[in-house]
Design a protein around this motif. Sequence first.
Motif, PDB file in Angstrom:
ATOM      1  N   ALA A  30      65.634  22.610  57.147  1.00 16.52           N
ATOM      2  CA  ALA A  30      67.215  22.742  57.310  1.00 16.52           C
ATOM      3  C   ALA A  30      67.617  23.232  55.735  1.00 16.52           C
ATOM      4  N   LEU A  31      68.236  24.339  55.807  1.00 13.07           N
ATOM      5  CA  LEU A  31      68.411  25.142  54.580  1.00 13.07           C
ATOM      6  C   LEU A  31      70.166  25.240  54.453  1.00 13.07           C
ATOM      7  N   ALA A  32      70.220  25.347  53.092  1.00 13.87           N
ATOM      8  CA  ALA A  32      71.704  25.753  52.582  1.00 13.87           C
ATOM      9  C   ALA A  32      71.789  27.460  52.806  1.00 13.87           C
ATOM     10  N   PRO A  33      72.914  27.739  53.332  1.00 11.69           N
ATOM     11  CA  PRO A  33      73.067  29.226  53.658  1.00 11.69           C
ATOM     12  C   PRO A  33      72.601  30.234  52.736  1.00 11.69           C
ATOM     13  N   GLY A  34      72.847  29.893  51.257  1.00 15.31           N
ATOM     14  CA  GLY A  34      72.432  30.652  50.308  1.00 15.31           C
ATOM     15  C   GLY A  34      71.071  30.811  50.029  1.00 15.31           C
ATOM     16  N   GLU A  35      70.093  29.972  50.777  1.00 15.97           N
ATOM     17  CA  GLU A  35      68.680  29.896  50.652  1.00 15.97           C
ATOM     18  C   GLU A  35      67.889  30.759  51.710  1.00 15.97           C
ATOM     19  N   LEU A  36      68.772  31.201  52.478  1.00 13.84           N
ATOM     20  CA  LEU A  36      68.053  31.611  53.915  1.00 13.84           C
ATOM     21  C   LEU A  36      67.330  32.799  53.584  1.00 13.84           C
ATOM     22  N   VAL A  37      67.828  34.011  53.045  1.00 15.61           N
ATOM     23  CA  VAL A  37      67.077  35.173  52.987  1.00 15.61           C
ATOM     24  C   VAL A  37      65.957  35.134  52.127  1.00 15.61           C
ATOM     25  N   ALA A  38      66.202  34.351  50.906  1.00 22.38           N
ATOM     26  CA  ALA A  38      64.875  34.080  50.047  1.00 22.38           C
ATOM     27  C   ALA A  38      63.809  33.271  50.729  1.00 22.38           C
ATOM     28  N   THR A  39      64.073  32.473  51.308  1.00 24.12           N
ATOM     29  CA  THR A  39      63.205  31.750  52.281  1.00 24.12           C
ATOM     30  C   THR A  39      62.409  32.401  53.376  1.00 24.12           C
ATOM     31  N   VAL A  40      63.479  33.049  53.972  1.00 29.07           N
ATOM     32  CA  VAL A  40      62.735  34.164  55.294  1.00 29.07           C
ATOM     33  C   VAL A  40      61.785  35.267  54.534  1.00 29.07           C
ATOM     34  N   ARG A  41      62.088  35.797  53.398  1.00 32.09           N
ATOM     35  CA  ARG A  41      61.189  36.738  52.774  1.00 32.09           C
ATOM     36  C   ARG A  41      59.964  35.840  52.335  1.00 32.09           C
ATOM     37  N   ARG A  42      59.991  34.993  51.814  1.00 28.20           N
ATOM     38  CA  ARG A  42      58.778  34.027  51.557  1.00 28.20           C
ATOM     39  C   ARG A  42      58.011  33.935  52.683  1.00 28.20           C
ATOM     40  N   LEU A  43      58.700  33.382  53.599  1.00 30.88           N
ATOM     41  CA  LEU A  43      57.843  33.163  54.978  1.00 30.88           C
ATOM     42  C   LEU A  43      57.208  34.540  55.530  1.00 30.88           C
ATOM     43  N   ARG A  44      57.587  35.602  55.454  1.00 29.62           N
ATOM     44  CA  ARG A  44      57.207  36.898  55.766  1.00 29.62           C
ATOM     45  C   ARG A  44      55.954  37.183  54.814  1.00 29.62           C
ATOM     46  N   ASP A  45      56.339  37.287  53.570  1.00 25.60           N
ATOM     47  CA  ASP A  45      55.400  38.000  52.745  1.00 25.60           C
ATOM     48  C   ASP A  45      54.342  37.035  52.059  1.00 25.60           C
ATOM     49  N   GLU A  46      54.676  35.717  52.098  1.00 25.68           N
ATOM     50  CA  GLU A  46      53.614  34.886  51.557  1.00 25.68           C
ATOM     51  C   GLU A  46      52.814  33.990  52.454  1.00 25.68           C
ATOM     52  N   PHE A  47      53.492  33.778  53.848  1.00 22.42           N
ATOM     53  CA  PHE A  47      52.910  33.005  54.694  1.00 22.42           C
ATOM     54  C   PHE A  47      52.700  33.664  55.995  1.00 22.42           C
ATOM     55  N   GLY A  48      52.751  34.781  56.258  1.00 26.47           N
ATOM     56  CA  GLY A  48      52.507  35.756  57.301  1.00 26.47           C
ATOM     57  C   GLY A  48      53.086  35.633  58.403  1.00 26.47           C
ATOM     58  N   PHE A  49      54.520  35.245  58.564  1.00 29.86           N
ATOM     59  CA  PHE A  49      55.286  35.157  59.615  1.00 29.86           C
ATOM     60  C   PHE A  49      56.039  36.494  59.815  1.00 29.86           C
ATOM     61  N   ASP A  50      55.302  37.098  60.538  1.00 25.60           N
ATOM     62  CA  ASP A  50      55.575  38.633  60.809  1.00 25.60           C
ATOM     63  C   ASP A  50      56.543  38.847  61.938  1.00 25.60           C
ATOM     64  N   LEU A  51      56.747  37.903  62.858  1.00 24.62           N
ATOM     65  CA  LEU A  51      57.657  38.288  64.124  1.00 24.62           C
ATOM     66  C   LEU A  51      58.860  37.306  63.560  1.00 24.62           C
ATOM     67  N   PHE A  52      59.970  38.171  63.883  1.00 22.98           N
ATOM     68  CA  PHE A  52      61.328  37.348  63.868  1.00 22.98           C
ATOM     69  C   PHE A  52      61.553  37.213  65.498  1.00 22.98           C
ATOM     70  N   LEU A  53      61.634  35.917  66.050  1.00 22.17           N
ATOM     71  CA  LEU A  53      61.829  35.728  67.503  1.00 22.17           C
ATOM     72  C   LEU A  53      63.268  35.684  67.889  1.00 22.17           C
ATOM     73  N   ASP A  54      64.061  35.039  67.161  1.00 28.42           N
ATOM     74  CA  ASP A  54      65.308  35.111  67.599  1.00 28.42           C
ATOM     75  C   ASP A  54      66.325  34.148  66.577  1.00 28.42           C
ATOM     76  N   VAL A  55      67.614  34.383  67.020  1.00 31.01           N
ATOM     77  CA  VAL A  55      68.794  33.714  66.303  1.00 31.01           C
ATOM     78  C   VAL A  55      69.732  33.327  67.246  1.00 31.01           C
ATOM     79  N   THR A  56      70.094  32.108  67.098  1.00 29.82           N
ATOM     80  CA  THR A  56      71.517  31.556  67.940  1.00 29.82           C
ATOM     81  C   THR A  56      72.059  30.408  67.080  1.00 29.82           C
TER      82      THR A  56
END
Length: 157
Positions: A30-56
Amino acid sequence: MATSALDSLREQILPVAGAATLSHGTLVFALAPGELVATVRRLRDEFGFDLFLDVTAVDWPADVLRFEIVHHFYSTLHKARVRLKTRVAAADPGVDSLVGLYGSAAFMERECHDMYGIDFHGNGDLRPILLYEGFSGHPLRKDYPKRREQPLVPYRN
């Protein structure tokens, strides 16, 4: 992703997250809206989450933060999923777009915008993708009238 790797991810992301849980083998933050992009960037770059599946979204009409925006990601390296949830008020139902990180977000955000009226700041093309131009309202909101009639749209050849 091994349990130790999920624990490591939880420890490193948790400082910016409001909460972290495990649901059906998926780590949920659970994130604050302002933390979303930075957290997603870390997930992709540092942790290897290379697929964005969906948003709802989920509509909670009785809550002050009415809309829960839910993003799902997958790591082909670790074979693991992560879910990010952020809550926004009905007065300003929007979060920053992920188009700069995942190109496919452009279309998924358009769908969420169509169905729930969520704005994705930075997505330059939120035209209807599932509904037709001139459709009034957002049909997956819980206050949308079930029997509402939409204006007829002239057929174009």
